[in-house]
Design an enzyme around this catalytic site. Structure first.
Site, mmCIF file in Angstrom:
data_model
loop_
_atom_site.group_PDB
_atom_site.id
_atom_site.type_symbol
_atom_site.label_atom_id
_atom_site.label_comp_id
_atom_site.label_asym_id
_atom_site.label_seq_id
_atom_site.Cartn_x
_atom_site.Cartn_y
_atom_site.Cartn_z
ATOM 1 N N ALA A 263 -4.217 6.314 6.391
ATOM 2 C CA ALA A 263 -3.374 5.144 6.589
ATOM 3 C C ALA A 263 -3.035 4.538 5.235
ATOM 4 O O ALA A 263 -3.925 4.251 4.440
ATOM 5 C CB ALA A 263 -4.089 4.122 7.460
ATOM 6 N N LYS A 264 -1.728 4.390 4.981
ATOM 7 C CA LYS A 264 -1.290 3.857 3.683
ATOM 8 C C LYS A 264 -1.895 2.480 3.422
ATOM 9 O O LYS A 264 -2.064 2.062 2.294
ATOM 10 C CB LYS A 264 0.230 3.752 3.646
ATOM 11 C CG LYS A 264 0.895 5.115 3.532
ATOM 12 C CD LYS A 264 2.174 5.040 2.712
ATOM 13 C CE LYS A 264 2.785 6.406 2.467
ATOM 14 N NZ LYS A 264 3.667 6.835 3.533
ATOM 15 N N ARG A 265 -2.181 1.767 4.502
ATOM 16 C CA ARG A 265 -2.660 0.401 4.345
ATOM 17 C C ARG A 265 -4.169 0.287 4.142
ATOM 18 O O ARG A 265 -4.673 -0.783 3.856
ATOM 19 C CB ARG A 265 -2.277 -0.412 5.580
ATOM 20 C CG ARG A 265 -0.929 -1.032 5.460
ATOM 21 C CD ARG A 265 -0.532 -1.700 6.765
ATOM 22 N NE ARG A 265 0.674 -1.077 7.295
ATOM 23 C CZ ARG A 265 1.870 -1.212 6.750
ATOM 24 N NH1 ARG A 265 2.028 -1.938 5.691
ATOM 25 N NH2 ARG A 265 2.922 -0.618 7.266
ATOM 26 N N ASP A 266 -4.877 1.394 4.328
ATOM 27 C CA ASP A 266 -6.334 1.339 4.232
ATOM 28 C C ASP A 266 -6.758 1.148 2.774
ATOM 29 O O ASP A 266 -6.675 2.061 1.954
ATOM 30 C CB ASP A 266 -6.925 2.636 4.810
ATOM 31 C CG ASP A 266 -8.448 2.639 4.779
ATOM 32 O OD1 ASP A 266 -9.034 1.708 4.186
ATOM 33 O OD2 ASP A 266 -9.047 3.568 5.336
ATOM 34 N N LYS A 270 -7.968 3.500 -1.409
ATOM 35 C CA LYS A 270 -7.062 3.336 -2.561
ATOM 36 C C LYS A 270 -7.831 3.594 -3.853
ATOM 37 O O LYS A 270 -8.967 3.125 -4.024
ATOM 38 C CB LYS A 270 -6.506 1.907 -2.603
ATOM 39 C CG LYS A 270 -5.579 1.572 -1.452
ATOM 40 C CD LYS A 270 -4.121 1.735 -1.847
ATOM 41 C CE LYS A 270 -3.219 1.725 -0.644
ATOM 42 N NZ LYS A 270 -2.927 0.361 -0.201
#
Ligand code: GLU
Ligand code: ZN
Length: 328
Positions: A263-266, A270
């Site tokens: 998920a890009k938002r996780d 990052k």
């Protein structure tokens, strides 16, 4: 000084040029780090050069500070480059947003060759016209509504915005993928005649990436396999612009422990989160090395893999990432 490629006698040569081309639309995550590490290893093991380019043409999606963050993340991992926005170089500028004159010149060539035509269709018109919803991987396949126009007809369109579409033909396009072997796709089955120039005057990703990879002398395009369907379109553009194409290698994606796309938002996956949290980058690099058939996850730096990395070791399928793999 002898180049690593000479010592190991590997594929490629000291003339190889690889590139790292992130879009500064969000933070890089562990999946990006694996793809970029492969790109770096492919170039460096051959004694080649690495170019860092910021793909920031889509102004509505760019987030301030993300390009700088990506550079900090990659340097933290031990990935370096010879040319880029921070170090300069002979092929700059290295921000795509500063290279619009080059994209316009390429589009002009395509217009003169009648390989593009102006398309006034809106998204919803295309969806409606693509009867029996003809869905390609990237939405409805453009049904060719405006294909009878010539490039010069753009002068006659006064009342509506229009995009430029490239005539994709029906022919399949094949290439020898550096990791996947021979691949063949029909570009027109993906998006139909595809957009190269947007109605706001900006180039599409397909055009910008080809123009820049060629202008920067890139010989190896290594990227995630989510971009595999772009390659046949880009090969058509190389041909149309009479440019020598690079070799392409598509790296399978990293999935989450649940087997779904990261998920890009996780935030926890990052690179900036891991870096700022004080993690030893060698742990992450060691995990990546293990997924590429090198070792069993012991901490390492990218340069330690230069002699061991083999393109054949890149697995054909996705790998799953679980944070516990890099935690102490
Ligand atoms: N900038 C693109 C992205 O981050 C990658 C372009 C490419 O590798 O061709 O998705
Ligand atoms: Zn149209």
């Amino acid at each position: 000084m002898s180049a690593p490629g000479e010592e190991t006698g590997q594929v490629g040569c000291a003339g190889e040029v690889g590139r790292l081309a992130p879009s500064p639309t969000g933070g890089l995550h562990v999946g990006h780090s694996r793809t970029f590490l492969v790109a770096w290893l492919m170039a460096r093991r051959a004694g080649g050069r690495v170019v860092f380019r910021v793909e920031d043409i889509d102004a509505s999606r760019v987030r301030p500070g993300m390009a700088e963050q990506a550079m900090a993340d990659l340097r933290w991992l031990g990935i370096d480059w010879d040319e880029g926005p921070d170090v300069g170089g002979p092929h700059g500028p290295y921000l795509q947003s500063e290279r619009f004159d080059r994209f316009e010149a390429a589009l002009d060539l395509l217009k003169r060759a009648e390989l593009v035509y102006p398309c006034t269709c809106s998204r919803s018109e295309i969806r409606r016209a693509a009867s029996a919803p003809h869905l390609g991987e990237e939405g409805p396949v453009y049904p060719g509504t405006c294909a009878e126009r010539s490039a010069g007809d753009a002068r006659l369109i006064r009342d509506r915005p229009f995009a430029w579409r490239f005539r994709a033909g029906e022919e399949p396009v094949a290439w020898d993928d550096l990791f996947r072997g021979r691949l063949e796709m029909v570009p027109s089955a993906i998006e139909g005649d595809f957009v190269v120039g947007r109605s706001d005057g900006s180039p599409s990703y397909q055009l910008a990436v080809v123009v820049d990879d060629a202008a920067m002398g890139v010989t190896q395009v290594i990227r995630g396999d989510d971009l595999i369907s772009s390659t046949p379109r880009q090969l058509l553009l190389y041909r149309a612009l009479e440019l020598v194409p690079p070799r392409f290698g598509h790296v399978p994606l990293v999935l989450g422990p649940d087997g779904r796309r990261l998920a890009k938002r996780d935030e926890s996956i990052k690179l900036s989160t891991l870096r700022e949290g004080g993690m030893d980058p060698r742990r992450l690099v060691g995990w990546i090395g293990e997924t590429l058939g090198m070792g069993s996850g012991e901490p390492a730096s990218p340069s330690e893999y230069l002699r061991r990395f083999e393109p054949d070791l890149v697995p054909e399928g996705p790998v799953a990432f679980d944070r516990s793999a890099i935690e102490q």
